[in-house]
Write an enzyme that holds these catalytic residues in place. Structure first.
Site, mmCIF file in Angstrom:
data_model
loop_
_atom_site.group_PDB
_atom_site.id
_atom_site.type_symbol
_atom_site.label_atom_id
_atom_site.label_comp_id
_atom_site.label_asym_id
_atom_site.label_seq_id
_atom_site.Cartn_x
_atom_site.Cartn_y
_atom_site.Cartn_z
ATOM 1 N N GLY A 106 -25.986 -32.776 -3.749
ATOM 2 C CA GLY A 106 -24.991 -32.738 -2.682
ATOM 3 C C GLY A 106 -24.425 -31.333 -2.598
ATOM 4 N N TYR A 135 -26.455 -32.082 -8.124
ATOM 5 C CA TYR A 135 -25.046 -32.500 -8.154
ATOM 6 C C TYR A 135 -24.888 -33.805 -8.934
ATOM 7 C CZ TYR A 135 -20.397 -33.938 -6.560
ATOM 8 O OH TYR A 135 -19.088 -34.326 -6.522
ATOM 9 N N GLU A 151 -37.825 -33.923 -6.659
ATOM 10 C CA GLU A 151 -38.362 -34.602 -5.470
ATOM 11 C C GLU A 151 -39.094 -33.665 -4.522
ATOM 12 O OE1 GLU A 151 -35.337 -33.774 -6.097
ATOM 13 O OE2 GLU A 151 -34.042 -33.520 -4.344
ATOM 14 N N ASP A 196 -45.361 -47.107 15.726
ATOM 15 C CA ASP A 196 -44.374 -48.065 15.213
ATOM 16 C C ASP A 196 -44.451 -49.413 15.917
ATOM 17 O OD1 ASP A 196 -43.691 -45.813 13.865
ATOM 18 O OD2 ASP A 196 -41.860 -45.423 14.994
#
Ligand code: XMP
Length: 518
Positions: A62, A90, A178, A235
């Site tokens: 963050g 964070y 990540e 989609d």
């Protein structure tokens, strides 16, 4: 709406969002480890978390410092739940800060690729090299941790780059596992979810299909009729195929041909759904109506509204052909769900989805993709037997080519754009770049320029080629296409599309540009 109860039951890793740029990415990486993950706001209490009984928790990064007033905190009771927790950036600082450690205010930050030294592999870093590259993006740094924590790795500017207290189920990494720039990042995420949390790798697309089919059947019951508006995009196509698997011929799809589709697209959709998937399809030929209403409309927002409105009218008329339909399929994805749950973002464009239907629509919504990211939707589509041309189709805006033509949208201008666009897509395909490029298309900017062709002066349209790479369309980079490829596209467009004498390449990223031109 009965879709709220369409939640995942089973092992879940909750990603607590502290305002990170990367919260979605963390959730996706967990899913790549075949464990279901969901993003929750940092205001969630320990009791709410306990209620969800997750298998593990990840605290995201963050932008704040733990030292500033109003810095987001985690309900400290969460550390007593006995659920393994991994803090990232964070999140790691917060774990240290809330568990008797110290976070120091550095006089400089640490950003980008950094070499990290692993002193003790411990459980998280086991199986990774003693020296490795990690991606850092922080200002403060953890300087001390409580006695029952082990510091496992450090960098020049982060004396505590990784720490853990496995008996307490607490783990922290100052870096970003990540992101793709941290080569052993996925390994660390997998160590956490599989080894520390003991989660099973059973979130597969086959399991998603089984669960959703079950949920759809429960929602719709034995006799309900369902309708689905196909947009031509992946989609709605996957959502329709999934619902079809659940309710068979009680599903009817409606395909509205707005006249603003790409070359050959309408035929392909009808062919795939009627003939290959055996799904009942109402094909509404509405191009004339759209062009009529678009006459003289040049303002981008007015154009979007006109197209959206006409779409709804046509769709509402078509739905009366399906007697007793009480359910409407929408291809809402997880990022839309996350975004609609967050603070109001400034409106840049009024997006028109097939789902941009009025509030008073009298259907109950069926949203079988609301837990999925785009790449998962594609995998589900493939698993359901949809052809690559549908599954790997690039995202296409609801208002179609209407937002790629600057100024008035007329049948003639659409035809010019369709021809140029087809060449761009064919050449991307021939170059084997279909899956690397997020979107590649042509834009008709409505600019005429002077040229010379066969000794004759010309004064004709220009075409802009737009090609971008992106993970999620929120940000995008202009694609660094090979010059040879651009040259082939340019030559073909000028030679094959009459009325075009100039081609330019758009080298604007998003931000500051948007992907579409309007
Ligand atoms: P922008 O142009 O805002 O587009 O950077 C981001 C992504 O969204 C697509 N897009 C739309 N999709 N309805 C949609 O369903 C719309 O009205 C719409 N407008 C843009 C665009 O193609 C890109 O993938």
């Amino acid at each position: 709406m009965a879709t709220e109860d369409m939640v995942h039951e089973g092992e879940t890793v909750l990603v607590v969002d502290f305002g990170a740029q990367y919260a979605q990415l963390i959730a996706r990486r967990v899913r790549e480890a075949r464990v279901y993950s969901e993003i929750v706001p940092h205001s969630i209490t320990a009791a709410e978390i306990a209620d969800r009984a997750p298998t593990g928790i990840i605290l995201s990064g963050g932008p704040k410092s733990v030292h500033v007033d109003g810095a987001p905190e985690m309900d400290p009771k969460v550390y007593e739940l006995g659920i393994p927790i991994l803090g990232i950036c964070y999140g790691a600082q917060l774990i240290a800060h809330q568990n008797d450690g110290t976070v120091g205010r550095n006089d400089r930050g640490e950003y980008g690729r950094t070499t990290m030294k692993v002193d003790i592999a411990g459980s998280l870093l086991s199986g990774t090299p003693g020296e490795q590259t990690v991606w850092m993006s922080h200002f403060d740094a953890i300087t001390e941790v409580a006695d029952d924590f082990t510091i496992t790795a450090r960098t020049t500017d982060a004396p505590v780059a990784a720490f853990e207290a496995p008996e307490r189920g607490l783990y922290g990494v100052q870096y970003h596992p990540e992101v793709g720039h941290t080569p052993f990042g996925q390994h660390v995420i997998e160590r956490f979810v599989h080894d520390a949390c003991g989660a099973h790798a059973d979130w597969t697309m086959a399991s998603v299909i089984d669960t959703q089919v079950d949920l759809i059947q429960k929602q719709v019951g034995d006799s309900g009729r369902v309708i689905c508006a196909l947009s031509g995009g992946v989609d709605s196509a996957v959502a329709a195929a999934l619902v079809h698997k659940a309710v068979g011929d009680r599903l009817t799809c409606v395909y509205v041909d707005t006249g603003l589709m790409r070359a050959g697209e309408s035929d392909q959709i009808v062919e795939t759904f009627e003939r290959h998937q055996h799904i009942e399809l109402i094909h509404v030929h509405a191009a004339d109506r759209f062009f009529e209403n678009l006459q003289g409309v040049t303002d981008p927002e007015a154009k979007r509204k006109t197209i959206g409105e006409q779409f709804i009218r046509v769709f509402e008329a078509a739905k009366h052909q399906v007697e007793g339909a009480a359910y409407l399929v929408q291809g809402t994805l997880y990022p839309d769900v996350i975004e609609s749950g967050t603070a109001e973002a400034a409106k840049i464009k009024s997006h028109h989805n097939v789902g941009g239907l009025p509030d008073d629509i009298e259907f109950e919504l069926v949203e079988p993709l609301r837990l999925l990211f785009k790449d998962e939707v594609r995998a589900v589509g493939t698993e359901l037997g949809l052809p690559d041309e549908i599954v790997w189709r690039q995202p296409f805006p609801g208002p179609g080519l209407g937002v790629r033509i600057i100024g008035e949208v007329t049948p003639g201008r659409v035809a010019v754009l369709q021809a140029a666009d087809l060449i761009v897509r064919e050449e991307i395909h021939n170059a084997g770049l279909d899956r690397e490029i997020w979107q590649a298309f042509a834009v008709l900017p409505g600019i005429n320029s002077v040229g010379v062709m066969g000794d004759e002066r010309t004064y004709a349209d220009a075409i802009i080629i737009r090609a971008v790479t992106s993970e999620d369309a929120m940000t995008a980079d202009w694609a660094h296409l090979p010059y040879e490829l651009l040259s082939t596209m340019s030559n073909r467009i000028i030679n094959e599309v009459s009325g075009v004498n100039r081609v330019a390449y758009d080298i604007t990223s998003k931000p500051p540009g948007t992907i579409e031109w309007e």
